[in-house]
Design a protein around this motif. Sequence first.
Motif, mmCIF file in Angstrom:
data_model
loop_
_atom_site.group_PDB
_atom_site.id
_atom_site.type_symbol
_atom_site.label_atom_id
_atom_site.label_comp_id
_atom_site.label_asym_id
_atom_site.label_seq_id
_atom_site.Cartn_x
_atom_site.Cartn_y
_atom_site.Cartn_z
ATOM 1 N N ALA A 177 -67.533 -66.348 -32.598
ATOM 2 C CA ALA A 177 -68.931 -66.479 -32.822
ATOM 3 C C ALA A 177 -69.694 -66.107 -31.540
ATOM 4 C CB ALA A 177 -69.170 -67.766 -33.330
ATOM 5 N N ARG A 178 -71.030 -66.000 -31.769
ATOM 6 C CA ARG A 178 -71.752 -65.856 -30.819
ATOM 7 C C ARG A 178 -73.462 -66.273 -31.249
ATOM 8 N NH1 ARG A 178 -71.364 -62.034 -26.205
ATOM 9 N NH2 ARG A 178 -73.253 -62.615 -24.834
ATOM 10 N N ARG A 179 -74.326 -66.583 -30.105
ATOM 11 C CA ARG A 179 -75.565 -66.765 -30.214
ATOM 12 C C ARG A 179 -76.349 -65.635 -29.623
ATOM 13 N NH1 ARG A 179 -80.080 -68.894 -28.136
ATOM 14 N NH2 ARG A 179 -78.926 -69.558 -26.203
ATOM 15 N N LEU A 180 -77.086 -64.881 -30.150
ATOM 16 C CA LEU A 180 -78.102 -63.979 -29.405
ATOM 17 C C LEU A 180 -79.427 -64.343 -29.075
ATOM 18 C CD1 LEU A 180 -75.688 -62.407 -31.393
ATOM 19 C CD2 LEU A 180 -77.050 -60.333 -30.830
ATOM 20 N N GLY A 195 -79.520 -55.682 -28.169
ATOM 21 C CA GLY A 195 -80.534 -54.983 -27.180
ATOM 22 C C GLY A 195 -81.743 -55.820 -27.408
ATOM 23 N N GLY A 196 -83.010 -55.154 -26.666
ATOM 24 C CA GLY A 196 -84.361 -55.744 -26.932
ATOM 25 C C GLY A 196 -85.037 -55.402 -28.128
ATOM 26 N N GLY A 197 -86.136 -56.298 -28.357
ATOM 27 C CA GLY A 197 -87.015 -56.194 -29.425
ATOM 28 C C GLY A 197 -86.715 -57.389 -30.520
ATOM 29 N N ARG A 198 -85.802 -58.024 -30.117
ATOM 30 C CA ARG A 198 -85.567 -59.089 -31.088
ATOM 31 C C ARG A 198 -86.590 -60.282 -30.808
ATOM 32 N NH1 ARG A 198 -80.963 -59.268 -31.304
ATOM 33 N NH2 ARG A 198 -80.573 -60.397 -29.540
ATOM 34 N N GLU A 199 -87.505 -60.777 -31.784
ATOM 35 C CA GLU A 199 -88.305 -61.951 -31.540
ATOM 36 C C GLU A 199 -87.917 -63.547 -31.855
ATOM 37 O OE1 GLU A 199 -91.874 -60.717 -33.987
ATOM 38 O OE2 GLU A 199 -92.097 -58.860 -32.865
ATOM 39 N N ASP A 200 -86.650 -63.214 -32.240
ATOM 40 C CA ASP A 200 -86.233 -64.701 -32.604
ATOM 41 C C ASP A 200 -84.554 -65.108 -32.229
ATOM 42 O OD1 ASP A 200 -85.904 -67.201 -33.413
ATOM 43 O OD2 ASP A 200 -86.377 -66.829 -35.515
ATOM 44 N N ASP A 201 -84.083 -66.011 -32.169
ATOM 45 C CA ASP A 201 -82.626 -66.281 -31.825
ATOM 46 C C ASP A 201 -81.980 -65.751 -32.928
ATOM 47 O OD1 ASP A 201 -83.585 -67.255 -29.326
ATOM 48 O OD2 ASP A 201 -83.148 -69.442 -30.047
ATOM 49 N N ALA A 202 -80.612 -65.504 -32.863
ATOM 50 C CA ALA A 202 -79.713 -65.173 -34.032
ATOM 51 C C ALA A 202 -78.494 -65.614 -33.649
ATOM 52 C CB ALA A 202 -79.817 -63.638 -34.339
ATOM 53 N N CYS A 203 -77.500 -65.916 -34.640
ATOM 54 C CA CYS A 203 -76.082 -66.431 -34.563
ATOM 55 C C CYS A 203 -75.248 -65.406 -35.466
ATOM 56 C CB CYS A 203 -75.974 -67.683 -34.946
ATOM 57 S SG CYS A 203 -76.585 -68.946 -33.848
ATOM 58 N N VAL A 204 -74.007 -65.162 -35.119
ATOM 59 C CA VAL A 204 -73.278 -64.288 -35.999
ATOM 60 C C VAL A 204 -71.767 -65.149 -35.822
ATOM 61 C CG1 VAL A 204 -72.897 -62.698 -33.952
ATOM 62 C CG2 VAL A 204 -72.240 -61.960 -36.513
ATOM 63 N N LEU A 205 -71.053 -65.327 -36.719
ATOM 64 C CA LEU A 205 -69.813 -65.717 -36.925
ATOM 65 C C LEU A 205 -68.778 -64.876 -37.903
ATOM 66 C CD1 LEU A 205 -68.816 -69.580 -37.600
ATOM 67 C CD2 LEU A 205 -67.593 -67.611 -38.770
#
Length: 479
Positions: free
Chosen positions: A272-275, A463-473
């Motif tokens: 998993a990873r938090r972006l 990459g850049g441009g994301r305005e909010d955090d995100a998580c993927v598992l």
Amino acid sequence: MPSPVSADRPAAQPPGRGSVEALITQTRRLKGDVDAVRRDTPSEGSDPEERWQRALYDLALHQLDDLDAHLAQLRDGPDVAPATPAGPVGTPAARPVPTAGPGVSLLSRVGSADWNLLTDEASWSGELYQILGLDPASPALTLDELPALVLDEDRPELTAMVTDCLVDGKPIDGEFRVVRPDGSVRAVHMMGEPVLGADGGTASMWAVLRDVSELRRCRRTVRETRDSLQHQRRQEQTEHRIAAELQEAVLPPWRGSLRLPHQGPRTLDLSARRLPAATTTPLGGDWYDALELADGETLLSVGDLTGHGVAVASGMAMLLGAVRGMALAGTGPGELLGMLNQLLDATVEPALGSAVCCRYRPETHTLVWAQAGHPAPLLFRDGTGRVLKAPDGVLLGATSGAVYGQAVEALQPGDLLLLHTDGLVPGHSPTPALERLLALAPRFAAARTAQDCVRTVVEEFGGGGREDDACVLVARVTA
């Protein structure tokens, strides 16, 4: 203006009328430009940076107004006051004092004074009476009487300036505050020089006094709004650090095994990873989790609590702890989300959240899952991907007594399950976002581990441009 016999230098020659007129034109043009920008800046609001910018514009306009008025006074020259008798030999006649020209109200902020030390007489301009709030018909105060108008704490400063001027011939350049008869306090800036007599001694002292109360008020406003902005930035940095530490403490590590090690054969390869967001937005309430349960099943969950900052990170930690506790107690995904909804509904601070909760049974290779207003998991098999059909489920905290359905999906060895929060693909509608994720199927098929698959997602969406955090598992069925 200083007398031709002032202490150390001859009087400066006045500039030409044309050059002063050009300066006035430039100053007024600049005033118009600054005022145009100032009108576009909100005058009220909670943003300290906007208030600070507005205060700076106000200060700049105030100083330009003063500059415009002083240049106009320089261009028009002083009006000659009635002649006064000359003093003793060696004492210059009282110099003309400037008066306010028609239509130039700002000139009332500047007054002048002469104090004749040989006759103990004083001569003030009408503007100085206005500044000090005194009756123009009353006699001008002598140097000994002037401190009576000054605040107690500022009197030593005035006394020192006058003494240095009269005894040592030093120019006066300083500020003090005066209390007017109506009780109001004004800040006054005083500049002056001694005038020498024929014997080389100090015969008189001239001074120009300027009311700088509004200027000081503008500068104080700028300083206070700047300090408020700096305080807010420090507070935001502190909150960001606390939220990051809280997330780091409660979220499982994203390298290697996410939670407890399996006692038997490894049935899922997990990563998993938090972006983080590309902007300076405070951390949000996104989470991911993988937990091995006592019956050999594995809990997989991702979710997002709306908002940002320490309070949201704390709420996320509370929800994640509740998910783990209820899952360890054997609660199914649908019932678990219903209890989370009750938990959010009972909190003092109203909040909304979304989540996906899954239980994987390795003996039967089945996935039982439920969702609460959250993107459904993606299933990748044999180089293609699809979105799982979602059971019913509304956002957590949206309504009391909500019931959450469950769905069952049969998995096979080699299948890859991808769970994510909705901040993964910013600025896109759901359909293009899903298409971009599903297009990664061939790369997932070629990847050797779940960690390689997560790395692929990060390369595509990190990459850049994301305005909010995100998580993927990512969970790959291995056996």
